[in-house]
Scaffold this motif. Structure first.
Motif, PDB file in Angstrom:
ATOM      1  N   THR A 187       0.840  -1.200   0.000  1.00 53.18           N
ATOM      2  CA  THR A 187       0.000   0.000   0.000  1.00 53.18           C
ATOM      3  C   THR A 187       0.879   1.255   0.000  1.00 53.18           C
ATOM      4  O   THR A 187       2.105   1.183   0.016  1.00 53.18           O
ATOM      5  CB  THR A 187      -0.911   0.023   1.239  1.00 53.18           C
ATOM      6  OG1 THR A 187      -0.089   0.017   2.417  1.00 53.18           O
ATOM      7  CG2 THR A 187      -1.833  -1.172   1.271  1.00 53.18           C
ATOM      8  N   ASP A 216       4.679   2.772   2.080  1.00 54.07           N
ATOM      9  CA  ASP A 216       3.750   2.829   3.200  1.00 54.07           C
ATOM     10  C   ASP A 216       4.376   3.503   4.412  1.00 54.07           C
ATOM     11  O   ASP A 216       3.809   3.488   5.496  1.00 54.07           O
ATOM     12  CB  ASP A 216       3.258   1.429   3.561  1.00 54.07           C
ATOM     13  CG  ASP A 216       4.391   0.474   3.910  1.00 54.07           C
ATOM     14  OD1 ASP A 216       5.516   0.953   4.200  1.00 54.07           O
ATOM     15  OD2 ASP A 216       4.192  -0.750   3.854  1.00 54.07           O
ATOM     16  N   ARG A 236       6.696   0.253  -2.505  1.00 56.65           N
ATOM     17  CA  ARG A 236       5.778  -0.663  -3.178  1.00 56.65           C
ATOM     18  C   ARG A 236       6.547  -1.660  -4.043  1.00 56.65           C
ATOM     19  O   ARG A 236       6.149  -2.821  -4.164  1.00 56.65           O
ATOM     20  CB  ARG A 236       4.771   0.133  -4.015  1.00 56.65           C
ATOM     21  CG  ARG A 236       4.015   1.178  -3.230  1.00 56.65           C
ATOM     22  CD  ARG A 236       2.775   1.664  -3.935  1.00 56.65           C
ATOM     23  NE  ARG A 236       1.681   0.711  -3.792  1.00 56.65           N
ATOM     24  CZ  ARG A 236       0.382   1.027  -3.850  1.00 56.65           C
ATOM     25  NH1 ARG A 236       0.025   2.291  -4.022  1.00 56.65           N
ATOM     26  NH2 ARG A 236      -0.539   0.118  -3.746  1.00 56.65           N
TER      27      ARG A 236
END
Length: 479
Positions: free
Chosen positions: A353, A410, A415
């Motif tokens: 995320t 995140d 990522r």
């Protein structure tokens, strides 16, 4: 081969002042009478440079041997005010040597009282300067060359995008449509500092239990090394399997995913019949730029002694092992994955995320635990929430990684580094920071958002589908 001294009548091969100087330049040449003083200054600078070279080690620098070193001599001025330059080679004792020299007086046997300055001193200075430049470059580059190295390695299997299917499953889960089978046992593996977050995965375990599913939380020492935790997870899996005769589905968050993957890499022959698949959620499978920039030599952490601070925090305060963080640096991850690649026949889902960096997040406090006070007079205990600015810290780190490397993360894991080669990757657009699974245990999500338990269920449901699809493909291939 060493040249013999020049004889009379032969031209000298050394550098000398041309005899064609005009008479009006004779007075100017008297300035060189002060060369012995310059010679002493050069000797002093040489000694200082040698001392600094010994005190400041240069990576890759190897000191020169005393044998075969070329010496450059700054001789005193001759009576005519002209300079002479001579070079020599230092040889072991007992070896005859001849000096090639040019003297403006024309006598090759004239004694030279000048001091010799080793030329390797200048080489040392150049090496020292080159080392400083290389260190500065390493500091400026940081982890820029390491981020996303898994995706650039052409020898590794490619990933498959499973985001659309995940969102469909998550929507069904929020409508109370549950498809997780009870024929397996679910093992949740928490990440770093989980021993100090008592609510970590507790809500998810209770959520699974209400659905009639067997679910456990691996009680490992989260601040231990990857290899130590891998061995403990392997023992958990074997204990669960022999007690239930059911295979295990693993879901590891953060370092817990790295630990679980290491257990499969190291002990796959013993576990291949006991493990049904693995989900890695926000795991630094390829490494973490935050861990690397703090712990690696020559990085920003060196200049503010962050490594020493982390060593005191992890080893003294938390009673852990600093290797738990070192195992998440890019060098350690590359070395481990080269020696222990993840088995290609295990079904894997990886989930990553991006953190929100809005001003409201930077001022938020996260509820991570609660403190129970002694029982009051009415017989009821009082609970006080324990809050920390976790989401604010993750937002600040994410903003730093964007500013320095231009990489989305995140807060701790980019990522790119969270995508496991050969896995089905889930890339949701929803803003979730790295600590979301920790502090969301008691947090009520908005009605239009799924909570951590529902996300875990959707990820494991997707993993079951991936495993079924893989078994079907293997069966078709065998036929």
């Amino acid at each position: 081969m060493r040249e013999s001294p020049p004889t009379q009548g032969e031209p000298s091969t050394s550098s000398a002042v041309d005899d064609s100087y005009s008479a009006d330049r004779v007075e100017d040449s008297q300035l060189f009478l002060s060369v012995p003083a310059l010679n002493q200054a050069a000797s002093y600078l040489a000694q200082t440079a040698s001392f600094l070279t010994q005190c400041l080690p240069v990576p890759g620098y190897v000191g020169l041997s005393e044998e075969g070193q070329e010496l450059a001599t700054l001789p005193p001025a001759s009576a005519s005010g002209r300079l002479s330059v001579q070079t020599s080679s230092v040889e072991p004792a007992g070896t005859n040597s001849s000096l090639g020299q040019a003297d403006c007086g024309g006598s090759p046997s004239q004694e030279n009282t000048g001091q010799m300055v080793p030329s390797h001193v200048f080489q040392n200075g150049a090496s020292l300067f080159q080392g400083l430049v290389e260190r500065a470059r390493k500091t400026v580059r940081g982890s820029a060359d390491d981020i996303g190295w898994l995706q650039r390695d052409q020898s590794l299997p490619t990933t498959e995008d499973g985001t659309a299917r995940f969102l469909e499953i998550l929507d069904s889960v929020r409508k109370n449509e549950h498809k997780l089978p009870d024929s397996v046992v679910y093992l949740l593996v928490p990440g770093l500092f989980s021993n100090h977050g008592p609510l970590y995965f507790v809500k998810t375990k209770a959520y699974f239990s209400k659905m009639g599913l067997a679910c456990h939380i691996a009680k490992i020492h989260s601040e231990s090394s990857v290899s130590k935790n891998a061995r403990e997870i392997k023992e958990y899996i074997e204990e669960i399997y022999w007690g239930s005769r059911k295979r295990v589905l693993l879901l590891g968050h953060s370092k817990g995913g790295v630990d679980a993957a290491a257990a499969l890499s190291l002990y796959w022959p013993q576990l291949k019949d006991k493990v049904a698949g693995l989900v890695l959620a926000q795991s630094p499978y390829g490494g973490s730029p935050v861990a690397s920039d703090i712990l690696r030599e020559g990085q920003l952490g060196d200049y503010v002694r962050l490594r020493k601070i982390m060593e005191i925090l992890v080893s003294k305060v938390l009673k852990g092992d600093l290797q738990a963080l070192e195992d998440l640096t890019y060098e350690r991850r590359k070395e481990f994955l080269r020696q222990h690649p993840l088995p290609q026949d295990v079904p894997i889902v990886s989930f990553h995320t991006e953190a929100s960096i809005t001003p409201s997040v930077l001022t938020a406090l996260s509820h991570v635990a609660h403190l129970e006070l002694p029982i009051a007079a009415d017989g009821n205990s009082t609970r006080i929430p324990v809050v920390m600015p976790l989401s604010a810290a993750m937002a600040a780190c994410s903003q730093l990684l964007v500013a320095r490397y231009g990489e989305k993360s995140d807060g701790l894991v980019t990522r790119k580094d969270a995508e496991v080669p050969g896995s089905v990757v889930v890339r949701p657009e929803r803003k979730l920071d790295h600590a979301w699974m920790v502090y969301s245990s008691l947090k009520e999500e908005p009605r239009d958002q799924a909570d951590t338990s529902q996300v875990c269920e959707a990820l494991l449901t997707l993993l079951v589908e991936v495993a079924q699809k893989r078994r079907h493909e293997m069966a078709m291939k065998d036929e």
